[in-house]
Scaffold this motif. Structure first.
Motif, short mmCIF file in Angstrom:
data_model
loop_
_atom_site.label_atom_id
_atom_site.label_comp_id
_atom_site.label_asym_id
_atom_site.label_seq_id
_atom_site.Cartn_x
_atom_site.Cartn_y
_atom_site.Cartn_z
N UNK A 85 -0.70 4.29 -0.38
CA UNK A 85 -1.57 5.29 0.21
C UNK A 85 -2.96 4.70 0.37
N UNK A 86 -3.62 5.01 1.49
CA UNK A 86 -4.99 4.54 1.72
C UNK A 86 -5.67 5.55 2.62
N UNK A 87 -6.71 6.14 2.14
CA UNK A 87 -7.42 7.12 2.97
C UNK A 87 -8.88 7.14 2.57
N UNK A 121 0.84 -1.19 0.00
CA UNK A 121 0.00 0.00 0.00
C UNK A 121 0.87 1.24 0.00
#
Lengths: 284, 284, 284, 284
Positions: C6-8, C4
């Motif tokens: 980026x994860x938002x 990952x």
């Protein structure tokens, strides 16, 4: 000193979704419903602020959702008529109800392969293309049903001409026997109120519009529009009247000669504004 | 088997800009012009592909630009009329011409200070707010002029009630003597054809709409709409008829009690869809 | 096999309205709020479907409304920061919160006359023109604040040149020392986090942009954009960095000579697409 | 006092159409092309108004059209790369060129019947559904290619859960093991620069996204998004990195009990704002 020519009100843009969970397959119906009402008592709210005949638009919304629960949807036309007639029956101060149903169409997700899993039973993809809408105008004596289609976008690479028109000092457009024709057709047609398969009728009308588009060697967009509308009236006895709107989405052949290039019917500039715009309405 | 009810065509969305370079100040006029035409000879293009009475929409566009060069613009109403009458005079196959002019409004850039540089003479900022449009329908005998206004968005924090309406099993909306009222008013009004100052008349109509909005303690949006329209007719003898559309852009007081909070007329949820929608048309 | 980067996630487009009912005047604040969150525990929901660190976006929406009730709004920048910091304090699984507040601006209805009724105290009109937005990015160590402006649409009838550029076989644009320049400026600037009057700072930045637009005899849109951005940095020490985007909304002088007319800098065709587009970012 | 962090410019929204007139069938390619350029000499135009390294955006547009004439289009990815590389080769002051190609897709008109006329050879219908876009970033050393997809709108009537999340005083959303899930997926993925069939690769990526959507019993949209992205990386070695954005288009089951009705997973209210919003980026 002033008199009311017209006064009406309702709830616009009610988002609805209904899911039928069959054993073999689920069905999703989504639409945006608008309701508009008229009536004698309603006028008193306008002129004097007397709301005693006013049904709140919030109540109309609740009524639409409640009706949707048990009504088996067969077409947007029949749904619009059902909502209109039910509302008129329930609210005696209303003399006329107009219901518009604009479908947000879904189709089952399918994969390009054979077998039982080629079409999924619970998963759906939004269908692109033209938008379908139906309207019912219901009063105490009659019901009028109209089917609408918006933005059926079409293009033809040949077999379209435009020549022989008025040439005057303001004319700079060259005549042509062979041009690219693009349009984003919208239309509305009145259909008989009755026990019809409105879905099948709509499919037939769209098929006719496509067939005329494909086969006619048109002399102008006017020529094309009239041939489309008159063929629908000839082939579909259930259609009482039809109006078509065909904007001419000009695709202009580009002059590449300043760069030493010869552009033989290859590179075009598709433009959005300004555009030719054209309407025709036919009845029997 | 079928007969033509209506057939018309023209050029839509012609973008125009004219700059008047005065010594004291430059003036910028920008608009989107649409032209639509009807006529007996035009019908032959529809039915048989005979284009001999057809003026190409490209020619119409050229004609609009050419006319714009020398015409001194005083109002969008007078411009629409001028374009329509000139087109009808020139093209004998046309029996009716409709011209719509939608203004893209600019205002001089101004700074919040005194002195000769407070307002610039060559720099402009796009004016926000409502959109102004004018339409002229010109035939061989008469000219009809309509002024339009789109999306005058207004809000009132008190002095609006909605109560005394029909209460039935589908009613969940609570009655209120004090609510927040928001609307995005659109309207059209027919004005006398003559040597009028259409700009001043438009300003006066908008001022009346605002004054009624500000001062009326309304019993409903219907009540407000009727009072607006009838006041315009009473105060402006040049207005022959007026139609107003007031969507009710609901601002719902939020229930914060689940979080132990008391929301006394403070936090609202403004919603876009669904919304109440309302039309009234008044004539003398 | 994959990692990952980026994860938002968060809640977008929360419509909020707050009314302050002062004795002299009511105040209306309307905005669209979006919240976005990141955090280590959140990643487990992505990779394994473990929701134990997930705050439902519906909960975020409730939290925003609840916070709004008692918070005295001074600027959209301070509000964005307040919402972000409060959310980070409350939800320990979050490591970073981004809040965007886009204002829907209202101004009191005013009439062009003197006296106490010239400006109404409870009635408002939607303000047109550019859109204001603020963003706060808050993590456990710091807060970054960005002001944004969208679509400040400007036009200048003279004092703009464009010449001396590359001339090659693909160049057909004529050089000019005097053209019409139109743009719809958007920008974003990082401002110091502190006890600032963000409203006054925003007004000052916009005033500088307008002043440079009005006074600079520009050699190109690039030249104009750089002068705007560098003047903001020079005049406003609270601004840390600024990015401007200036599309070139071409207004082309029309050739009317085919119709025997001489168009001396009077009639133009404003076009939307294609358009020149230009970005510049400056820091100290 | 200030320094340039970034400065670039180009031509946005160039509408292009190319028609290949084969004997068996015509092919229509339509797209909107945007070009953006950077370079050291370009900076002088910003800082001092020296345009000697500036290629006018009008020239860029001409260059795009000229290149299109002879280039055989195989995919929007290859076209974006070709335009970027050709522009960089030609204009030595440029150090980096970014080209975006957004397709306006047409498909041959087909009729639901057998035979040689079932699919027309010169008539086309605009394809609905998701929008395809490609970007190439080309500098003097390398080329980066990105495929994009916008608004692939999907819905699932069951097999989606959302439970086990944080429950706190601001939580009012009930947990569920079975909800309706709707999203309008957008994504971008970096693909290897090489002699690839980018069309086939795009089709494969979309098929994987659909297959995961159909088959996964998701615990959350986060869970679904991660499974989609990681499956693409696992199945497609040509994909280097992928970002997905899945807004949660809430379809809320409606409470009809105030009207004495039991709504068992049948009538829903699809909402647009506010909505959950979610991003995930995965790399190898």
């Amino acid at each position: 000193m002033s008199r009311i020519i017209s006064a009406h009100y309702g709830k616009a843009n009610i988002p609805v979704m209904k899911i039928e969970r069959g054993l073999q397959r689920h069905e999703v119906f989504q639409a945006v419903v608008s309701v508009d009402t008229e009536g004698e008592g309603i006028v008193d709210a306008y002129t004097g602020g007397d709301n005693s005949a006013i049904v709140a638009t919030d109540t109309m919304k609740n009524f639409v959702y409640a009706l949707l629960l048990d009504y088996p949807i067969t077409s947007i036309e029949a749904l619009a008529r059902h909502l209109g007639q039910a509302m008129l029956r329930r609210y005696t101060t209303m003399s006329r109800v107009t219901v518009a149903v604009e479908q947000v169409a879904w189709e089952p997700i399918s994969f390009g392969r054979a077998g039982p899993e080629a079409v999924d039973r619970i998963s759906f993809q939004r269908r692109g293309g033209a938008t379908d809408e139906a309207r019912a105008v219901v009063d105490r004596r009659s019901t009028a049903i109209e089917s609408r289609l918006r933005n059926l976008t079409l293009l033809k690479t040949t077999d379209s001409a435009f020549s022989g028109y008025v040439i005057d000092p303001f004319t700079t457009l060259p005549e042509t026997e062979d041009r690219v024709l693009a349009t984003s057709l919208s239309g509305r047609w009145q259909v008989r109120d009755g026990d019809l398969d409105y879905c099948a009728l709509r499919e037939r009308v769209v098929e006719i519009l496509l067939e005329v588009f494909v086969h006619l060697k048109s002399r102008s967009v006017q020529h094309l529009a009239h041939e489309m509308a008159s063929t629908v009236l000839r082939e579909c006895p259930e259609v009482l009247e039809i109006e078509l709107n065909l904007p001419n989405l000009h695709c202009n052949l580009l002059d590449l000669s300043p760069f030493g290039l010869v552009n033989r019917d290859t590179v075009y500039v598709p433009t959005e504004a300004p555009h030719g715009d054209l309407y025709v309405t036919l009845a029997r």
